[in-house]
Every structure is written in C-alpha cells, then in structure tokens.
Design a protein around this motif. Structure first.
Motif, mmCIF file in Angstrom:
data_model
loop_
_atom_site.group_PDB
_atom_site.id
_atom_site.type_symbol
_atom_site.label_atom_id
_atom_site.label_comp_id
_atom_site.label_asym_id
_atom_site.label_seq_id
_atom_site.Cartn_x
_atom_site.Cartn_y
_atom_site.Cartn_z
ATOM 1 N N ILE A 153 0.837 -1.194 0.000
ATOM 2 C CA ILE A 153 0.000 0.000 0.000
ATOM 3 C C ILE A 153 0.873 1.246 0.000
ATOM 4 O O ILE A 153 1.860 1.320 0.737
ATOM 5 C CB ILE A 153 -0.921 0.016 1.245
ATOM 6 N N LYS A 154 0.513 2.217 -0.839
ATOM 7 C CA LYS A 154 1.163 3.528 -0.758
ATOM 8 C C LYS A 154 0.977 4.080 0.644
ATOM 9 O O LYS A 154 -0.095 3.900 1.214
ATOM 10 C CB LYS A 154 0.529 4.505 -1.765
ATOM 11 N N PRO A 155 1.967 4.698 1.236
ATOM 12 C CA PRO A 155 3.232 5.184 0.663
ATOM 13 C C PRO A 155 4.428 4.242 0.823
ATOM 14 O O PRO A 155 5.566 4.697 0.783
ATOM 15 C CB PRO A 155 3.466 6.463 1.462
ATOM 16 N N SER A 156 4.193 2.954 0.981
ATOM 17 C CA SER A 156 5.314 2.023 1.100
ATOM 18 C C SER A 156 6.230 2.121 -0.120
ATOM 19 O O SER A 156 5.752 2.072 -1.258
ATOM 20 C CB SER A 156 4.790 0.590 1.211
ATOM 21 N N PRO A 157 7.536 2.258 0.093
ATOM 22 C CA PRO A 157 8.463 2.283 -1.049
ATOM 23 C C PRO A 157 8.316 1.039 -1.927
ATOM 24 O O PRO A 157 8.503 1.107 -3.144
ATOM 25 C CB PRO A 157 9.843 2.341 -0.385
ATOM 26 N N GLU A 158 7.948 -0.087 -1.289
ATOM 27 C CA GLU A 158 7.794 -1.323 -2.055
ATOM 28 C C GLU A 158 6.645 -1.245 -3.041
ATOM 29 O O GLU A 158 6.676 -1.894 -4.089
ATOM 30 C CB GLU A 158 7.590 -2.516 -1.109
ATOM 31 N N PHE A 159 5.620 -0.463 -2.717
ATOM 32 C CA PHE A 159 4.525 -0.268 -3.676
ATOM 33 C C PHE A 159 5.088 0.306 -4.968
ATOM 34 O O PHE A 159 4.809 -0.196 -6.071
ATOM 35 C CB PHE A 159 3.467 0.676 -3.099
ATOM 36 N N PHE A 160 5.893 1.343 -4.830
ATOM 37 C CA PHE A 160 6.424 2.023 -6.017
ATOM 38 C C PHE A 160 7.473 1.182 -6.734
ATOM 39 O O PHE A 160 7.541 1.195 -7.967
ATOM 40 C CB PHE A 160 6.981 3.388 -5.612
ATOM 41 N N ARG A 161 8.271 0.444 -5.983
ATOM 42 C CA ARG A 161 9.255 -0.439 -6.634
ATOM 43 C C ARG A 161 8.553 -1.518 -7.447
ATOM 44 O O ARG A 161 8.952 -1.814 -8.583
ATOM 45 C CB ARG A 161 10.170 -1.072 -5.576
ATOM 46 N N GLN B 127 8.729 10.494 -4.839
ATOM 47 C CA GLN B 127 9.870 11.360 -5.146
ATOM 48 C C GLN B 127 11.160 10.830 -4.528
ATOM 49 O O GLN B 127 12.234 10.993 -5.102
ATOM 50 C CB GLN B 127 9.577 12.775 -4.650
ATOM 51 N N ALA B 128 11.052 10.199 -3.373
ATOM 52 C CA ALA B 128 12.235 9.642 -2.714
ATOM 53 C C ALA B 128 12.904 8.560 -3.557
ATOM 54 O O ALA B 128 14.106 8.304 -3.409
ATOM 55 C CB ALA B 128 11.859 9.071 -1.348
ATOM 56 N N LEU B 129 12.124 7.967 -4.457
ATOM 57 C CA LEU B 129 12.660 6.934 -5.352
ATOM 58 C C LEU B 129 13.026 7.505 -6.720
ATOM 59 O O LEU B 129 13.364 6.754 -7.635
ATOM 60 C CB LEU B 129 11.650 5.800 -5.520
ATOM 61 N N GLY B 130 12.932 8.814 -6.859
ATOM 62 C CA GLY B 130 13.300 9.446 -8.122
ATOM 63 C C GLY B 130 12.179 9.546 -9.127
ATOM 64 O O GLY B 130 12.423 9.799 -10.313
ATOM 65 N N ILE B 131 10.941 9.363 -8.665
ATOM 66 C CA ILE B 131 9.782 9.450 -9.552
ATOM 67 C C ILE B 131 9.249 10.880 -9.535
ATOM 68 O O ILE B 131 8.874 11.395 -8.483
ATOM 69 C CB ILE B 131 8.673 8.477 -9.103
ATOM 70 N N LYS B 132 9.224 11.528 -10.676
ATOM 71 C CA LYS B 132 8.669 12.881 -10.766
ATOM 72 C C LYS B 132 7.179 12.814 -10.446
ATOM 73 O O LYS B 132 6.471 11.944 -10.964
ATOM 74 C CB LYS B 132 8.896 13.462 -12.161
ATOM 75 N N SER B 133 6.707 13.709 -9.587
ATOM 76 C CA SER B 133 5.335 13.600 -9.092
ATOM 77 C C SER B 133 4.633 14.949 -9.031
ATOM 78 O O SER B 133 5.277 15.988 -8.905
ATOM 79 C CB SER B 133 5.337 12.965 -7.693
ATOM 80 N N ILE B 134 3.301 14.882 -9.094
ATOM 81 C CA ILE B 134 2.466 16.069 -8.986
ATOM 82 C C ILE B 134 1.435 15.824 -7.892
ATOM 83 O O ILE B 134 0.714 14.816 -7.916
ATOM 84 C CB ILE B 134 1.727 16.369 -10.309
ATOM 85 N N LEU B 135 1.338 16.749 -6.941
ATOM 86 C CA LEU B 135 0.297 16.684 -5.923
ATOM 87 C C LEU B 135 -0.971 17.304 -6.495
ATOM 88 O O LEU B 135 -1.000 18.491 -6.819
ATOM 89 C CB LEU B 135 0.738 17.441 -4.664
ATOM 90 N N PHE B 136 -2.014 16.513 -6.615
ATOM 91 C CA PHE B 136 -3.269 16.974 -7.215
ATOM 92 C C PHE B 136 -4.104 17.736 -6.199
ATOM 93 O O PHE B 136 -4.354 17.260 -5.091
ATOM 94 C CB PHE B 136 -4.073 15.774 -7.730
ATOM 95 N N THR B 137 -4.557 18.925 -6.597
ATOM 96 C CA THR B 137 -5.521 19.665 -5.781
ATOM 97 C C THR B 137 -6.785 19.974 -6.590
ATOM 98 O O THR B 137 -7.886 19.903 -6.070
ATOM 99 C CB THR B 137 -4.922 20.982 -5.243
ATOM 100 N N ASP C 178 -3.270 12.677 -4.714
ATOM 101 C CA ASP C 178 -3.764 13.777 -3.878
ATOM 102 C C ASP C 178 -3.221 13.709 -2.453
ATOM 103 O O ASP C 178 -3.584 14.539 -1.616
ATOM 104 C CB ASP C 178 -5.296 13.793 -3.847
ATOM 105 N N GLY C 179 -2.356 12.731 -2.175
ATOM 106 C CA GLY C 179 -1.789 12.586 -0.845
ATOM 107 C C GLY C 179 -0.331 13.012 -0.796
ATOM 108 O O GLY C 179 0.508 12.426 -1.505
ATOM 109 N N GLN C 180 -0.009 14.001 0.015
ATOM 110 C CA GLN C 180 1.364 14.500 0.107
ATOM 111 C C GLN C 180 2.335 13.389 0.500
ATOM 112 O O GLN C 180 3.442 13.308 -0.027
ATOM 113 C CB GLN C 180 1.441 15.636 1.126
ATOM 114 N N ILE C 181 1.932 12.522 1.409
ATOM 115 C CA ILE C 181 2.812 11.445 1.871
ATOM 116 C C ILE C 181 3.143 10.473 0.739
ATOM 117 O O ILE C 181 4.249 9.939 0.651
ATOM 118 C CB ILE C 181 2.181 10.704 3.074
#
Length: 201
Positions: free
Chosen positions: A140-148, A175-185, A166-169
C-alpha cells in the motif's frame, strides 16, 4: 530529451471524487444512512486488509454492515457505492489528450471490486494501458515497495514515469525513489503542472 513514457494516476480524490462525502447522508430505497456510517468502512483495519488482497469484498463489506447494524446487503451497499462515484470534471478529456503520446495507468490503494467500480464509473478505461491496484501488489502507498513493484510491473525506470496523487505522503514516497510527481488539488492546477513538465499544447 524527455524520458517520461508513463503517467500514473491515483484514483480516489484524483480521477474521481472520494466516496461518501455528502454530509446530508444517503437514502437507498427509503432507508437513510449517515455519511459517517458509510464512510466509516474506509477507516477500518479490515479495509487495509482488503486493500492488501487479504480479505474479499464480501468479507469486508459483510462484516462492516453486520458490525454497524446497517440494513443493507452487500449488493445494496455496492449499488450505493456505484451511484456515488463521481468522475472529476475534465479528467476524461485530459486522458484523451494524454494517451495520444503517453501510456496511462492507475496506481491505487484499493481492493478488487472497488477498483473495478471506480474505473468503470470514471469512464477512463479505454485510455488505460495498465491498472496497478494495491491488492495485486500486496503493498500500500506510501510504502516504497509499492512504487518499486509498480515500476517492475511496467518495466521502467523511475525517471520514465510521472505520478499524480492527492496525498502529500504518497508524493514524497514516490519522489524519494526518483519518480517525478504532482500533488493533485484541482484540474486547473494539474493541467498547469502537466504543461510545465510535459510542455503540453
């Protein structure tokens, strides 16, 4: 040279509105249910288990309805869910535009049937190349393993995708894994940020 090949979207709160947000409550066949009673299912430990693929939809919903003494069957609860799925205005048009140049996918914390309902209710299925729900990744996000695992499923490197949530966390974890990201509002902000990153016309 632009490297981004995939754009990944969260679902609830991005592609469609969050479920059960009407403070006036919900009526189903003359039966009234408060917003808090229905929304409460998403705040249970069982929902986490469902999102991890450890519980079935019937187990999650059936147990919750029984515990809260709600006069609903699982099928009736599902009907209320489907009726409450509201696509984000302008999102389908954005998907139509983006899919001409990029592969589009969903990366969501969700169980099997709710993923299905949300995707179908958002009218964006024809534009998707992949759906990556937490119940399949068992993370489950925000687990780094989810993104890996997400990157592994797509067979891409972090700098080859753009993640929208839409979740800052969740944004910070990506982003910590180098993925460019956008926070949706909202849609206006998303379109501005996409244009800045992708130089959309």
């Amino acid at each position: 040279m632009e490297k981004i090949k995939w754009i990944l979207f969260d679902v609830g709160g991005v592609v469609n509105h969050l479920l059960f947000q009407n403070p006036e409550g919900y009526t189903y066949k003359t039966r009234f249910f408060t917003q808090a009673k229905l929304e409460g299912i998403f705040k249970t430990k069982d929902y986490v288990g469902y999102s991890l693929g450890l519980l079935s939809h019937e187990q999650l919903v059936g147990k919750y309805l029984s515990k809260k003494k709600l006069d609903l069957s699982v099928a009736e609860f599902d009907e209320i869910v489907k009726q409450d799925i509201i696509p984000t205005e302008g999102m389908e048009e954005l998907f139509q535009k983006l899919e001409k140049k990029y592969k589009l996918a969903l990366a969501t914390n969700e169980g099997k049937l709710l993923t299905k309902y949300k995707v179908e209710g958002s009218h964006i299925l024809p534009y998707l190349s992949k759906i990556i729900p937490s119940y399949l990744l068992r993370e489950i996000k925000p687990s780094p393993e989810f993104f890996r695992k997400m990157l592994k499923v797509l067979g891409i490197k972090p700098d080859e995708c753009l993640f929208i949530d839409d979740g800052q966390i969740n944004i910070e974890a990506a982003q910590a894994l180098g993925i460019k990201s956008i926070l949706f509002t909202n849609m206006s902000q998303l379109e501005r940020d996409l244009n800045t990153i992708l130089s959309l016309t």
